[in-house]
Design an enzyme around this catalytic site. Sequence first.
Site, mmCIF file in Angstrom:
data_model
loop_
_atom_site.group_PDB
_atom_site.id
_atom_site.type_symbol
_atom_site.label_atom_id
_atom_site.label_comp_id
_atom_site.label_asym_id
_atom_site.label_seq_id
_atom_site.Cartn_x
_atom_site.Cartn_y
_atom_site.Cartn_z
ATOM 1 N N HIS A 197 0.656 -1.278 0.030
ATOM 2 C CA HIS A 197 -0.106 -0.105 0.280
ATOM 3 C C HIS A 197 0.853 1.115 -0.008
ATOM 4 C CE1 HIS A 197 -2.286 -3.305 1.689
ATOM 5 N NE2 HIS A 197 -3.520 -2.497 1.131
ATOM 6 N N HIS A 248 -2.063 -1.212 7.289
ATOM 7 C CA HIS A 248 -1.783 -1.451 5.772
ATOM 8 C C HIS A 248 -0.398 -0.315 5.244
ATOM 9 C CE1 HIS A 248 -5.257 1.261 5.666
ATOM 10 N NE2 HIS A 248 -4.464 1.982 4.802
ATOM 11 N N GLY A 252 -3.836 -3.943 11.351
ATOM 12 C CA GLY A 252 -4.116 -4.295 9.854
ATOM 13 C C GLY A 252 -5.294 -4.382 9.725
ATOM 14 N N LEU A 257 -8.861 -3.268 10.345
ATOM 15 C CA LEU A 257 -9.085 -1.686 10.869
ATOM 16 C C LEU A 257 -9.943 -1.682 12.271
ATOM 17 C CD1 LEU A 257 -9.042 -0.462 7.378
ATOM 18 C CD2 LEU A 257 -7.104 -0.219 8.974
ATOM 19 N N ASP A 299 -9.685 6.446 7.549
ATOM 20 C CA ASP A 299 -11.144 6.625 7.192
ATOM 21 C C ASP A 299 -11.680 4.968 7.675
ATOM 22 O OD1 ASP A 299 -11.762 9.143 6.014
ATOM 23 O OD2 ASP A 299 -10.271 8.583 4.487
ATOM 24 N N HIS A 350 -4.113 3.253 -3.650
ATOM 25 C CA HIS A 350 -4.128 2.526 -2.328
ATOM 26 C C HIS A 350 -3.583 1.361 -1.752
ATOM 27 C CE1 HIS A 350 -6.285 0.548 1.174
ATOM 28 N NE2 HIS A 350 -6.480 1.642 1.629
ATOM 29 N N GLU A 397 -18.165 -5.301 23.404
ATOM 30 C CA GLU A 397 -17.483 -6.435 23.577
ATOM 31 C C GLU A 397 -16.317 -6.292 22.975
ATOM 32 O OE1 GLU A 397 -20.575 -6.640 22.637
ATOM 33 O OE2 GLU A 397 -21.849 -7.678 24.407
ATOM 34 N N HIS A 445 -21.744 -18.448 31.152
ATOM 35 C CA HIS A 445 -23.181 -19.017 30.307
ATOM 36 C C HIS A 445 -22.576 -19.660 29.115
ATOM 37 C CE1 HIS A 445 -24.295 -15.889 33.080
ATOM 38 N NE2 HIS A 445 -25.541 -16.053 32.728
ATOM 39 N N ASP A 484 -32.802 -17.956 28.245
ATOM 40 C CA ASP A 484 -32.419 -16.697 27.320
ATOM 41 C C ASP A 484 -32.434 -17.482 25.697
ATOM 42 O OD1 ASP A 484 -32.433 -14.659 28.780
ATOM 43 O OD2 ASP A 484 -30.295 -14.650 29.263
ATOM 44 N N HIS A 514 -28.581 -16.833 22.766
ATOM 45 C CA HIS A 514 -27.653 -16.773 23.823
ATOM 46 C C HIS A 514 -27.016 -17.934 24.089
ATOM 47 C CE1 HIS A 514 -29.341 -12.765 24.111
ATOM 48 N NE2 HIS A 514 -29.003 -12.598 25.350
ATOM 49 N N ARG A 529 -23.196 -21.080 33.663
ATOM 50 C CA ARG A 529 -23.905 -20.158 34.476
ATOM 51 C C ARG A 529 -24.847 -20.925 35.741
ATOM 52 N NH1 ARG A 529 -30.521 -18.961 33.760
ATOM 53 N NH2 ARG A 529 -30.623 -17.659 35.112
#
Lengths: 678, 678
Positions: free
Chosen positions: A28, A68, A116, A118, A157, A262, A412, A462, A470, A474, A521
């Site tokens: 790149h 990159h 790398g 992103l 970006d 790019h 997460e 769990h 659930d 889940h 659980r």
Amino acid sequence: MGRDLDNLCVNTIRFLAADAVEKAKSGHPGTPMGAAGLAYALWDRHLKHNPQDPKWLDRDRFVLSAGHASMLLYSLLYLYGYGLSLDDLRDFRQAGSRTPGHPEYGLTPGVEATTGPLGQGFANGVGMAIAERWLAHKFNRPGHEIIDHYTYALVSDGDLQEGVGAEAASLAGTLKLGKLIYLYDSNDVQQDGPTISFRENVAQRFLAYGWRVTGPHDGMDIESVSLAIEDAREQPDRPHLIICKTIIGYGSPHKAGTNAAHGEPLGENEVKLTKERLGWPYLEPFKVPEAVLQHCRQALERGKARQNQWQRKMEAYAVVFPEETAQLKLQLEGRLAKDWEEGLAEILANSKPNLSTREASGLILNQLASKVPSLIGGAADLAGSTRTILKDAGNFSADDHSGRNVRYGLREHAMGAITNGLALHGGFIPFAATFLIFSDYMRPAVRLAAIMKLRVIYIFTHDSIGLGEDGPTHQPVEQIMGLREMPSLIVIRPADRAETLEAWKAALRRSGGPTALILTRQNVPDLDRTKLADASGLQRGGYVLWQSSGSPQALLIATGSEVHLALEAGRMMQEKGVESRVVSLPSWELFDAQPAEYRDSVLPPDLKVRVSIEAGSPSGWEHYTGLYGARIGVTKFGISAPGEKVFQYFQITAQNVAGEVLKLLAGGSHEKESSPGG
Amino acid sequence: MGRDLDNLCVNTIRFLAADAVEKAKSGHPGTPMGAAGLAYALWDRHLKHNPQDPKWLDRDRFVLSAGHASMLLYSLLYLYGYGLSLDDLRDFRQAGSRTPGHPEYGLTPGVEATTGPLGQGFANGVGMAIAERWLAHKFNRPGHEIIDHYTYALVSDGDLQEGVGAEAASLAGTLKLGKLIYLYDSNDVQQDGPTISFRENVAQRFLAYGWRVTGPHDGMDIESVSLAIEDAREQPDRPHLIICKTIIGYGSPHKAGTNAAHGEPLGENEVKLTKERLGWPYLEPFKVPEAVLQHCRQALERGKARQNQWQRKMEAYAVVFPEETAQLKLQLEGRLAKDWEEGLAEILANSKPNLSTREASGLILNQLASKVPSLIGGAADLAGSTRTILKDAGNFSADDHSGRNVRYGLREHAMGAITNGLALHGGFIPFAATFLIFSDYMRPAVRLAAIMKLRVIYIFTHDSIGLGEDGPTHQPVEQIMGLREMPSLIVIRPADRAETLEAWKAALRRSGGPTALILTRQNVPDLDRTKLADASGLQRGGYVLWQSSGSPQALLIATGSEVHLALEAGRMMQEKGVESRVVSLPSWELFDAQPAEYRDSVLPPDLKVRVSIEAGSPSGWEHYTGLYGARIGVTKFGISAPGEKVFQYFQITAQNVAGEVLKLLAGGSHEKESSPGG
């Protein structure tokens, strides 16, 4: 003259990148050429670093989130004297080189994070900034500011489109991480072309997060970028986004400003034309004017002086605060205090019996935390459910940098990447917790922890259909096996509180990579260790838990909550005169690393009647059962009902285990062997 | 009187939810109780729907993104006459009920999407809104607005923290999806407590994305919410976020406004106190006042009338536009035009030989797109690299709703969830493309496609270490096996352009779930079908590609680019007098679904010398090789180097395949069998 020299330096970076991509025939070039000025303004004017000691604690961190653009970083590392040679640059993207396609932590001195994919580097930086604030609060004393550095990143970006970056940015704003300074290389172009899918107002978004935002600055103007950085450094009340407009592939007559610059080499002729356009007189590749090298390499002396200055501060600190010094050293070296295991046995001995393994884990974690100050972490809005709240340890927040509970919010993915940042910074054994099913949300960050061999602990609770009501969204099915497939990650699924303790010990002891604890659980019975093998067998990954008197005719292999079903089935069969052995196999990775003699002693090769029991996908368990054996597990998505009902629904019961064994013993196995998945 | 009745309705929803959670002894009462007014304002005053035909094309869509508040939705579905009974509500979270813990698409009439993993529903709605705009543009004619509906969602704090929601919101703003109206249930509380990790300015953030934002409104005031919705409906120039402040667990004296009301039953006594506090005179659970039912069930007549009115429009349309009507029907029913396979064979016959499978896929996709107008989709900023640009088909954009290329930007996760939304809306066979490694970024969305059995096609290219220089961060290792572990997902990894064509046919024909095509970056030779078995064998998942003359002594089983190595090894061994059979096994799922006779004919049970070859994790291949066989694959993270070099580095070569076979034939297999992972 100064400006001329600056330009010469920046052009050197540009052409080292263009030449290296050209030689490698892939890579790149555009971003290094466009962002060279940004990086140079930072490295030349602001970055506190000592190239001769890339691990110096109080260095500023620089993360190239746009991984990159690796040649930008390699060019800087070469010019500033990190020990890379021009030959290393010539070896860009070749086997065994120190200049791989994307920057790799641990391979190249000065690379702070493997980037790398992103958005990850963006969030890593947030973790590093949390680390800095936490350590500063803990160890600095009036007049003794031994920890005081910035975290910089170059973000693209793409980094700002990825959700993981957005999550991390929101949290960074909430936490007012003022020593976080990100240069946004805004060039309006990405792999597929102009950023037509990205028409939001980035400045306004980051203001909404609580960041300070300046710009758009002219990213091609070093002075203007440098002033913006200066300005940011002086206002450490909130994180900073410095928006810099740049031109991708700057200088290329036919490709600048377009995605043609790019992701592929410019082409020999276009490189030539670009050199002409930018007044670069050297046609030979990898040319570094002497003045440039001389200028940049001054960083060596400057860095040495700065680190020496800090070293003296550190020495003064050590005299006045010997205990703190020792503690800091311990944390930075990743060692555990001698008494780290103290109190663990008592905690469990004094707890209620038959705990869920998440509950046992919570008790153990809290005890460990009292002996291991480097243990900090949190959950993605499931701290209570995952039993990962460190009691009386406070929340890390904008107002309180001493807190050891990091409240990630329902994020997460950022949690995973920020956890990596904590580990990368040094000084921590960070943990991250959520339901096992949501490990899917953070999988790219888990993978990077594994690639970087970071000492990180995941607490995934769990862990099966046993979570019950659930329902299918889940209930993990494919997650346990999916994590086992990941290289360098150790997965441990303990069966009771004693194994949970052993699992935590294994996780703490492992310094060379991440460990995932897979916890229930629901409550599980304590295995009666007076009659069964000791839980310390977990350290070898798997062990013979129980065996009926005679020579075993069948092997029952199970993990976690299903070990109890295996045991029940074994005893049931014993009453019917069928002899069997129950193997608890909480960790494939630990077991497979044992010598063959040990493995064969646990799983005798001649014993072909083998049944695996695990409340997850059975596909893969042929690894231990072979095709001859049977595998009891979950082959479709779960259902919403109380946990025991779901186990019955999937026929994960002792009766069924025994039934499968009897079928195999009766010789009904040939079909199985011939029909692997039918 | 109207207000009193409204309050009675809202309280009915609240207590149906509280009672059901109480009876189930698990669940989330707080959000239904807090957001009941929001949902009621929408359902009672605005939602265009016909409970007797929950599949009516032109209904408004309502997505409960906060899926844990399922009882809110079930209460509405009961009250508005979707055919749920009070007994269904009493069965909340029980095995086999229509009221599982989280809403499940396909199980409960009126549930538009399976939700629960937060952020997903938010992004599903964006897909539905794209679908509406696209179909409207394609099929509406002046005076014949047969497609004209809104997409609503109820979103929570958690939905707005998750990155997937952020990605989708940014794209929705860019696309100016004005008929998207989201009610934000802003109650400042989440599972772990107050939203202390979420201090951003949400309104400002959404303004930055290009949304219209109103509020904060008093979410407990039905009129005010209803007016806000009215206002949003009248300004279809950009998507709408209506911020509504609500009180979680509203009415509960001890738990309202706290996370104690979030994820567990209020408790019998607290429910009683709450009923007192809100002036609810009925102590018996599941009480629905007659006036409430009578009021809500008016929706049946109203809905019927609306649909009838639409039906008349449709009939008028059918008269004037018979072809369009037929086409619309075809798309909605998910049928393919009779000639859909036309031209495919020619496309490949006329293409260059030895294409990468991504390249072949691109040609096939474009040909298919000319015959299957419902094929729309795109990539996460890798349309060029994944060869998924539909030529001359335009980009779907704010200004052009006819475009069939959806430019997702670098947002894999939102891409996955938006793709689900397109499929859920109906009328499409959507596809989504990225590098295989980045399937990790979108895994939760892929899983939901599998759970919902959506007809979605994934195009995952750059499928192994063969991608070369981009290195370990980009080289998949555990991804193929990880996807195979997922129930209901069919994974196909073709070996050459002929198999790629067959793979596409299989994907198009599958209407009952998602299909993932796993494609190479690098060129692969065409298998000479005049000498080898026909590629149509792919439809059975695996087939005997080649066999040397004698009775085979060994089986070589491979997928994708490694089939060529297997073949080379087979021929190499033949020269040495070792007879073997090469099986191309592009899809485990298709193969395992074949009758045992077929599977046994391909993989003769007595033939134990088996070697699998796949440039991915070998763990799991014991499924076909047993413990006796050998597995050639990638057991650690990759390296940055040209692709062929990386294959050599990992010893994935014909020589090594042959070597493993010879070792097995020499009887060197016993160790292997006894040491499964050493």
